[in-house]
Write an enzyme that holds these catalytic residues in place. Structure first.
Site, PDB file in Angstrom:
ATOM      1  N   TYR A 109      -3.927  -1.529   2.721  1.00  0.00           N
ATOM      2  CA  TYR A 109      -3.355  -0.208   3.025  1.00  0.00           C
ATOM      3  C   TYR A 109      -2.840   0.422   1.732  1.00  0.00           C
ATOM      4  O   TYR A 109      -2.141  -0.237   0.961  1.00  0.00           O
ATOM      5  CB  TYR A 109      -2.185  -0.355   4.014  1.00  0.00           C
ATOM      6  N   GLU A 197      -3.610   9.023   2.362  1.00  0.00           N
ATOM      7  CA  GLU A 197      -3.526   7.690   2.943  1.00  0.00           C
ATOM      8  C   GLU A 197      -4.921   7.103   3.075  1.00  0.00           C
ATOM      9  O   GLU A 197      -5.812   7.738   3.624  1.00  0.00           O
ATOM     10  CB  GLU A 197      -2.870   7.757   4.325  1.00  0.00           C
TER      11      GLU A 197
END
Ligand code: ADP
Ligand code: MG
Length: 398
Positions: A109, A197
């Site tokens: 992530y 993101e």
């Protein structure tokens, strides 16, 4: 402003971030055609909506033939997808992205966000990326790596190396990771994003680092200087009430209550919503009509608030500094004369030219409810809404 995954990937790719091969499609035939064009034998069909959590909601499907791609695409297009990020009303799917299926060995992530308290861009990364990131950040907060960017010098290579080491990237791939992180950061900075993101950022079986998913949000106040970004806006993904307001230069956020608010200034709008709740009501919206609220703007605000069918009372709360109460009063009167509303309207004015404003309201002959303080205004709005609801048995009391 949010954009789609495929748009964010194209942007990131232009900044040197690796992405899988992929193509956009608007119909099942086109999806299959684009997969054939791309080659390979396994593809992923991904619903393009402004929300994450698609994987768990059936919006990301692995396919291994033309006919499978067509069936999956047909099942998605025109449907609404409900994920934990869309709200219960869901988002409509009008395009899909067909992407080469990638052999994944690890999912990481990586997020770039604004840390408003520190006034810095912050990088948040986790070696445990993928669809369970929310659970992981709650259960294993120690697996999250953070770094802050010093604005005078920007993100430094050593910081990227530190992140790569903390994520356990093997030495031969650290440089690739540095390039990926710098690319995301430059896209964020150069295009005035507020969020980038990549979840997951994957390491493939053949040692490539690829953004398998990408999300970008942009600062609306800086969009004017990035026409190539404004062009990516997709109104089908927005709350229609909010896009109408944005087109008219008003800041509006739709909510689920029944008391419509017309207020000048974001802080006062928040305080007004709080006070309505304190008085036992529920606001239907946040609406800031801005500083120089001319009669035309006030009239537009009324039309916007009334376009929400849940609105059963309106509270106009103006504290005039730069604004002038007489202008606002004129706006209210003009708006209600042109398009009378069938719900009670409470008006509270304070500040510059308040006496003139009150006089205009009083002489208008309109059935306006006036109030002096904010608390009084909120109580009257809630009271008016309640009694109006009692009068009309078709309206629901919450
Ligand atoms: P969302 O975050 O909306 O659920 P993602 O794009 O992250 O959607 O996809 C969900 C999951 O599907 C990913 O974590 C990954 O495991 C898998 N996936 C997505 N794209 C691909 C791809 N091109 N190849 C292989 N797996 C993929
Ligand atoms: Mg994702």
């Amino acid at each position: 402003m949010d954009i789609h995954e495929y748009q964010a990937k194209e942007i990131l790719s232009n900044f040197g971030v690796g992405i899988p091969q992929g193509a956009l499609a608007y119909s099942p035939e086109q999806a299959a055609y684009r997969a054939r064009e791309m080659g390979g034998d396994r593809w992923v069909v991904k619903a393009q909506v402004h929300a994450g959590g698609r994987g768990k909601a059936g919006g990301v499907k692995l396919c291994s033939s033309d006919s499978e791609i067509q069936t999956v695409t047909e099942g998605m297009l025109g449907q609404k997808i409900v994920t934990h990020q869309t709200g219960p009303e869901g988002k409509g799917i009008y395009r899909v992205y067909v992407e080469a299926a990638v052999p994944i060995t690890r999912e990481i992530y990586v997020g770039f966000v604004l840390d408003r308290a520190r006034q810095r861009v912050m990088i948040v990364a986790s070696s445990e990326g993928g669809m369970e990131i929310e659970d992981i950040s709650a259960q294993q907060p120690e697996s999250i790596v953070r770094a802050t960017v010093e604005p005078a010098v920007g993100l430094q290579e050593f910081q990227c190396r530190e992140i790569a080491f903390a994520l356990g990237i093997k030495p031969g791939m650290v440089q690739q990771m540095v390039r990926t992180l710098l690319g995301c950061y430059r896209a964020f900075r150069d295009l005035d994003a507020t969020m980038v993101e990549v979840n997951p950022l994957v390491i493939t079986g053949d040692d490539r680092i690829l953004a398998l998913d990408a999300k970008m949000t942009f600062d609306n106040n800086a969009l004017f200087r990035h026409p190539q970004v404004s062009e990516l806006r997709d109104k089908s993904q927005e709350d229609p009430r909010e896009s109408r307001a944005a087109d008219r230069g008003l800041s509006y956020v739709g909510l689920n209550g029944n008391i419509g608010c017309i207020v000048n200034g974001a802080g006062l709008a928040m305080a007004t919503m709080d006070t309505i709740k304190l008085a036992g009501g529920e606001p239907a919206n946040f609406l800031d009509i801005g500083g120089g609220a001319t009669p035309e703007r006030v009239a537009k605000a009324f039309r916007l608030v009334m376009s929400d069918k849940n609105v059963q009372a309106i509270l106009v709360n103006i504290f005039a500094g730069i604004n002038r109460c007489d202008w606002v009063a004129e706006g209210v009167v003009r708006a209600l004369r042109e398009e009378p509303v069938d719900v009670p309207v409470v008006v509270r004015l304070a500040g510059t030219n308040v006496k003139e404003g009150q006089k205009i309201l009083a002489q208008s002959g309109l059935p306006l409810i006036r109030a002096t303080t904010l608390m009084e205004a909120a109580e009257r709005a809630v009271m008016a809404w309640r009694s109006d609801t009692n009068r009309n048995p078709n309206l629901k009391v919450v």
